[in-house]
Design an enzyme around this catalytic site. Structure first.
Site: not given
Ligand SMILES: [Zn+2]
Length: 419
Positions: A83, A85, A146, A180-181, A203, A386
């Site tokens: 992903h 994003d 990520d 995705e997030e 991921d 994150h």
């Molecule tokens: Zn991820």
């Protein structure tokens, strides 16, 4: 000049993290933020440069491309997905990647904010990376490993394959997804059009881990209703739903069945929104369990607690609504054991110890499994997702790329439809 595995993975990664691709909750558009498409367009450009002729981005922001087979025999078509994003939780704007060469094992103080310190004592995986090149942000943003690490690893693997025609392979497809997030990564993804039999999301975190299991997840909304009345004349008449909802929340388990009191294979119920007034109060939950039966029991428990609560507030009542979020992908993957087995072998071929891992969360792969595409999740090497302390080892990124190439080699030997 020979092209090595992972030769372009770092430069690609450093390029991708400069794109601010933060997604957002509560957006009326898809993708949730238009800026994600900027990275998508760059990826289309790079994939075309690698001679993947049908590289394109669609209106939703999905980037797809095909590496044609270089063998005559038919083998399963395999996809690799990552992903684009980054998390809404931490800014991904103006990321200033830092490379800490030849990591010594000491604390890494991030230059943009000295309060952000990456400590080996708090990061057991970091201790194992002495001598590696460690990439971080500068402490003011997340890094974006990520999942831009996953994106870079897939593109580098494709480049490696295009420059090594002696490596036999069937049709390989790649897809890069937005949002995705915010839990919507495959909301508009056309599995049939993508046209692969098996896929892998890149991921995950610790190298060697093969994630074949996710939570099963539901969201539950309880609405408590009271009886509003003028407070000056409310004696024996008013029933305040705020108090009903508060009494309900107070009865929830505290020392168990909560995210803050569970780990590993134990699920939970988690109230995350409460809003309302005298007349009605809404309590929103997410519910998680590795077993669907466990999930159902947790919902029944919530209902029973709510029933017990309203009994002590005559004339109050409640409604409960449950919505399915996603289901444990293991139930699908168990029907296609070779998909996970190949991943384990690919890890071993890279001289790493493979390990099955259960995710206390979901992945796009979990949804894809139930959309008909068996998709376990593989590690990118990234850590502290994150967070401003996000980091990844350069050597691990190269290994993750090698694992993708190994998978391509393994699937090229499988006749179609044998599993
Ligand atoms: Zn991820």
């Amino acid at each position: 000049m020979t092209v090595e595995i992972g030769q372009t993975v770092v430069e690609r990664f450093l390029r991708y993290v400069k794109y601010d691709t933060q997604s957002t909750e509560n957006s009326a558009t898809y993708p949730s933020t238009e800026k994600q498409k900027e990275l998508g367009k760059q990826l289309v450009y790079e994939l075309k440069e690698l001679s993947l002729q049908d590289a394109s981005i669609d209106g939703y922001g999905y980037v797809t491309a095909t590496l044609p087979a270089n063998i005559q025999r038919t083998t399963p078509t395999v996809g690799f997905i990552a992903h684009m994003d980054t998390s809404p939780e931490v800014s991904g704007r103006d990321v200033k990647p830092q490379i800490h060469e030849n990591y010594s094992g000491s604390d890494i103080i991030l230059p943009g904010d000295s309060a952000q310190i990456l400590r080996p004592s708090e990061n057991p995986e970091l201790v194992k990376k002495i001598g590696n090149g460690i990439m971080t942000a500068d402490g003011t943003t997340l890094l974006g490993a990520d999942d831009k690490a996953g994106v870079a690893e897939i593109v580098d693997a494709v480049r490696y394959l295009t420059t090594h025609p002696e490596i036999e392979h069937g049709i390989i497809k790649v897809a890069f997804t937005p949002d995705e997030e915010v839990g919507k990564g495959v909301e508009h993804f056309d599995v049939r059009k993508f046209g692969v039999q098996y896929a892998y999301t890149m991921d995950g975190e610790t190298l060697g881990e093969v994630e074949n299991e996710t939570f099963s997840a539901d969201s539950v909304q309880l609405t408590f209703r009271g009886v509003p009345f003028h407070p000056g004349y409310a004696l024996s008449r008013l029933v305040n739903s705020i108090k009903v909802a508060s009494a309900f929340v107070e009865k929830l388990p505290k020392d168990r069945d909560s995210p803050e009191t569970t780990e590993k294979m134990v699920g939970y119920v988690h109230p995350y929104v409460i809003q309302g007034g005298v007349e009605s109060t809404l309590v929103k939950f997410i519910i998680r369990d590795f077993e669907d039966e466990g999930l159902r029991k947790r919902e029944e428990t919530l209902k029973a607690i709510a029933e017990e609560t309203v009994r002590s507030f005559p004339k109050s009542d409640f409604t409960i609504e449950t919505e399915e979020s996603y289901r444990n992908m293991r139930h699908v993957l168990d029907k296609y054991p070779e998909v996970v087995e190949k991943a384990m072998v690919a890890v071993r071929m890279a001289n790493l110890q493979p390990k099955l891992h259960s995710i206390r969360g979901g992945t796009d792969g979990a949804r894809l499994c139930y959309m008909g595409l068996p998709t376990p999740n593989l590690a990118t090497g990234g850590h502290n997702f994150h967070s401003k302390l996000e980091w990844i080892s350069i050597q691990d990124m190269k290994k993750a790329t090698e694992i993708i190439v190994n998978l391509v080699k393994l699937w090229s030997k499988v006749p179609e439809r044998t599993i």
